[in-house]
Design a protein around this motif. Sequence first.
Motif, PDB file in Angstrom:
ATOM      1  N   LEU A   1      43.973  30.073  30.180  1.00  0.00           N
ATOM      2  CA  LEU A   1      43.655  31.431  30.432  1.00  0.00           C
ATOM      3  C   LEU A   1      42.758  31.750  31.317  1.00  0.00           C
ATOM      4  O   LEU A   1      42.864  32.730  31.936  1.00  0.00           O
ATOM      5  N   ARG A   2      41.670  31.347  30.787  1.00  0.00           N
ATOM      6  CA  ARG A   2      40.300  31.676  31.674  1.00  0.00           C
ATOM      7  C   ARG A   2      40.567  31.308  33.085  1.00  0.00           C
ATOM      8  O   ARG A   2      40.239  31.980  34.045  1.00  0.00           O
ATOM      9  N   LEU A   3      41.105  29.993  33.353  1.00  0.00           N
ATOM     10  CA  LEU A   3      41.472  29.576  34.718  1.00  0.00           C
ATOM     11  C   LEU A   3      42.369  30.490  35.376  1.00  0.00           C
ATOM     12  O   LEU A   3      42.270  31.062  36.733  1.00  0.00           O
ATOM     13  N   ALA A   4      43.251  30.972  34.785  1.00  0.00           N
ATOM     14  CA  ALA A   4      44.383  32.209  35.298  1.00  0.00           C
ATOM     15  C   ALA A   4      43.675  33.336  35.631  1.00  0.00           C
ATOM     16  O   ALA A   4      44.053  33.882  36.713  1.00  0.00           O
ATOM     17  N   ILE A   5      42.762  33.732  35.111  1.00  0.00           N
ATOM     18  CA  ILE A   5      42.144  34.922  35.362  1.00  0.00           C
ATOM     19  C   ILE A   5      40.866  34.771  36.398  1.00  0.00           C
ATOM     20  O   ILE A   5      40.315  35.872  36.988  1.00  0.00           O
TER      21      ILE A   5
ATOM     22  N   ILE B   1      43.170  35.741  25.814  1.00  0.00           N
ATOM     23  CA  ILE B   1      42.057  34.863  25.251  1.00  0.00           C
ATOM     24  C   ILE B   1      41.536  35.362  23.833  1.00  0.00           C
ATOM     25  O   ILE B   1      41.527  34.531  23.059  1.00  0.00           O
ATOM     26  N   GLU B   2      41.352  36.490  23.582  1.00  0.00           N
ATOM     27  CA  GLU B   2      40.849  37.092  22.525  1.00  0.00           C
ATOM     28  C   GLU B   2      41.893  37.096  21.341  1.00  0.00           C
ATOM     29  O   GLU B   2      41.539  36.569  20.249  1.00  0.00           O
ATOM     30  N   GLU B   3      43.190  37.102  21.724  1.00  0.00           N
ATOM     31  CA  GLU B   3      44.230  36.903  20.748  1.00  0.00           C
ATOM     32  C   GLU B   3      44.389  35.443  20.306  1.00  0.00           C
ATOM     33  O   GLU B   3      44.588  35.002  19.123  1.00  0.00           O
ATOM     34  N   VAL B   4      44.151  34.623  21.386  1.00  0.00           N
ATOM     35  CA  VAL B   4      44.267  32.928  21.143  1.00  0.00           C
ATOM     36  C   VAL B   4      43.096  32.867  19.966  1.00  0.00           C
ATOM     37  O   VAL B   4      43.181  31.961  19.221  1.00  0.00           O
ATOM     38  N   ARG B   5      41.804  33.332  20.471  1.00  0.00           N
ATOM     39  CA  ARG B   5      40.582  32.801  19.840  1.00  0.00           C
ATOM     40  C   ARG B   5      40.583  33.418  18.056  1.00  0.00           C
ATOM     41  O   ARG B   5      40.264  32.991  17.238  1.00  0.00           O
ATOM     42  N   ARG B   6      41.231  34.720  18.236  1.00  0.00           N
ATOM     43  CA  ARG B   6      41.329  35.299  16.648  1.00  0.00           C
ATOM     44  C   ARG B   6      42.482  34.432  15.894  1.00  0.00           C
ATOM     45  O   ARG B   6      42.163  34.208  14.836  1.00  0.00           O
TER      46      ARG B   6
END
Length: 86
Positions: free
Chosen positions: A37-41, A57-62
């Motif tokens: 996701l980081r690479l995508a943005i 990313i925040e949802e995945v981390r949560r």
Amino acid sequence: MKNDFEEKMADIMIGEAVTALLDEGVAIGWAVLTERLRLAIENETDENRVRAGLRAIEEVRREMHTRASERTGLPRVEDRSAHKLH
């Protein structure tokens, strides 16, 4: 309404990342998904997709922290403040 759009776009971006990882035969895990996701943005020029990607990313981390808390029996991050004595 903006939050609904961002939430839907975040879900779409998570789905795109998972699909790409599956197509590549990569084992899917929290860290790999977050990195994808980081690479995508990273080079994204559409501001809406950047915001949605950050939200994803925040949802995945949560979710990752929630799952880890369930395994260890520790309170979730958002529940910890409720247990503090002032």
